[in-house]
Design a protein around this motif. Structure first.
Motif, PDB file in Angstrom:
ATOM      1  N   ALA A   1       0.822  -1.203   0.000  1.00 13.02           N
ATOM      2  CA  ALA A   1       0.000   0.000   0.000  1.00 13.02           C
ATOM      3  C   ALA A   1       0.857   1.255   0.000  1.00 13.02           C
ATOM      4  N   GLY A   2       1.996   1.215   0.697  1.00  7.67           N
ATOM      5  CA  GLY A   2       2.884   2.378   0.714  1.00  7.67           C
ATOM      6  C   GLY A   2       3.502   2.643  -0.636  1.00  7.67           C
ATOM      7  N   ARG A   3       3.923   1.585  -1.299  1.00  3.95           N
ATOM      8  CA  ARG A   3       4.485   1.752  -2.641  1.00  3.95           C
ATOM      9  C   ARG A   3       3.437   2.303  -3.596  1.00  3.95           C
TER      10      ARG A   3
ATOM     11  N   SER B   1       7.734   8.933 -10.392  1.00  2.00           N
ATOM     12  CA  SER B   1       7.112   8.323  -9.222  1.00  2.00           C
ATOM     13  C   SER B   1       7.371   6.823  -9.170  1.00  2.00           C
ATOM     14  N   GLN B   2       7.352   6.167 -10.325  1.00  2.00           N
ATOM     15  CA  GLN B   2       7.592   4.731 -10.363  1.00  2.00           C
ATOM     16  C   GLN B   2       9.011   4.408  -9.902  1.00  2.00           C
ATOM     17  N   ALA B   3       9.974   5.163 -10.411  1.00  2.00           N
ATOM     18  CA  ALA B   3      11.361   4.930 -10.018  1.00  2.00           C
ATOM     19  C   ALA B   3      11.576   5.233  -8.545  1.00  2.00           C
TER      20      ALA B   3
ATOM     21  N   PHE C   1      11.107   1.120  -1.808  1.00  2.00           N
ATOM     22  CA  PHE C   1      10.651  -0.214  -1.421  1.00  2.00           C
ATOM     23  C   PHE C   1      11.512  -1.351  -1.958  1.00  2.00           C
ATOM     24  N   GLU C   2      12.407  -1.086  -2.884  1.00  2.00           N
ATOM     25  CA  GLU C   2      13.362  -2.091  -3.357  1.00  2.00           C
ATOM     26  C   GLU C   2      14.733  -1.444  -3.538  1.00  2.00           C
TER      27      GLU C   2
ATOM     28  N   GLU D   1      20.109   4.927   3.316  1.00  2.00           N
ATOM     29  CA  GLU D   1      19.110   3.985   3.809  1.00  2.00           C
ATOM     30  C   GLU D   1      18.283   4.557   4.964  1.00  2.00           C
ATOM     31  N   ARG D   2      18.868   5.445   5.768  1.00  2.00           N
ATOM     32  CA  ARG D   2      18.087   6.031   6.869  1.00  2.00           C
ATOM     33  C   ARG D   2      16.985   6.930   6.332  1.00  2.00           C
TER      34      ARG D   2
END
Length: 272
Positions: A18-20, A34-36, A42-43, A53-54
């Motif tokens: 849902a967040g993605r 937005s897709q990238a 998320f990946e 990463e933070r």
């Protein structure tokens, strides 16, 4: 096999969280980026773009928390703001600007990290921003703060509240004054009561920026005896320290040239 013994239903492979989906919903404002951006958040291991990463973890939390937004355009703006945050964070990374190493990303006593609280505030501001041109710069604010250890959370919160009351044209006017070393601001004096409504509105925008302490000089005060007040010229305008802060946080340096030109044109003055 009884119902109690049946294995729990697993989510379909490839189904976005849902967040993605929230970040991807920002496409009408942020475009295909937005897709990238959703992939980075998320990946991150498979993403071509590098972001700390933070910071990614904070954006992921914000996206998941806001995933239930049901109002169509509010959902679009929330997702776009997070996508733009990824975009500018990647730019800062390429420029060699490291993410701050103070306690910005660390939980505070009795509270969550300042980074998470500010991200929620920015998402809320983006949802309220019916002029969707502002959303890009709200997202940029998140990424700018993440690499600016000299800016504490209370200061940024104050700036964000001030930004909430500014129109797109006012942001463009701040951008114009901020790049005065690269463009020529009009030398002709502003009329205090222009007849054309567009020019009158733009003149009011300038006056509000002065009263808010974002532009110098401040509004002229009546003189003893009713002497005529000096006429303000756009070329005389300067960013105050408060104006410099907003200019930096919203990354108005990259606000599009055509928007700056349009705001100056609304003043109804010849360009020098």
């Amino acid at each position: 096999m009884t119902a109690a013994e049946e294995p729990a239903e697993q989510p379909a492979v490839g189904t976005p969280s849902a967040g993605r989906a929230l970040i991807e919903a920002g496409t009408p404002v942020a475009g295909s980026m937005s897709q990238a951006a959703a992939g980075v958040v998320f990946e991150p291991a498979t993403a071509r773009v590098q972001v700390d990463e933070r910071f990614v973890a904070v954006l992921r939390t914000a996206a998941e928390d806001a995933a239930g937004i049901s109002v169509g355009r509010e959902r679009v703006r929330a997702g776009a703001a997070l996508a733009f945050a990824v975009e500018y964070a990647a730019t800062a990374h390429r420029a060699g600007r490291p993410v701050r190493i103070d306690r910005y990303f660390t939980p505070r006593p009795g509270s969550r990290p300042a980074a998470e609280a500010l991200t929620e505030a920015v998402v809320a501001a983006a949802r309220r921003s019916t002029d969707e041109r502002r959303v890009r710069h709200l997202g940029y604010l998140l990424a700018e703060v993440a690499v600016s250890p000299d800016l504490d959370a209370e200061l940024v919160g104050r700036a964000l509240r001030l930004t909430d009351g500014l129109s797109w044209r006012q942001l463009a006017l701040l951008a114009a004054v901020g790049r005065r070393d690269r463009i020529s601001l009009p030398m002709a004096p502003l009329d205090d009561e222009p007849r054309a409504w567009t020019a009158w509105g733009a003149r009011e925008d300038v006056a509000e920026l002065q009263r808010a302490g974002l532009l110098d000089p401040p509004p002229a005060q009546p003189r003893p005896g009713g002497a005529a007040l000096p006429r303000l010229r756009p070329a005389d305008l300067r960013l105050t320290r408060r104006g410099v802060l907003l200019h930096r946080l919203l990354v108005l340096e990259v606000l599009r040239d055509e928007a700056v030109a349009a705001a100056l044109g609304d003043l109804g003055l010849p360009r020098s």
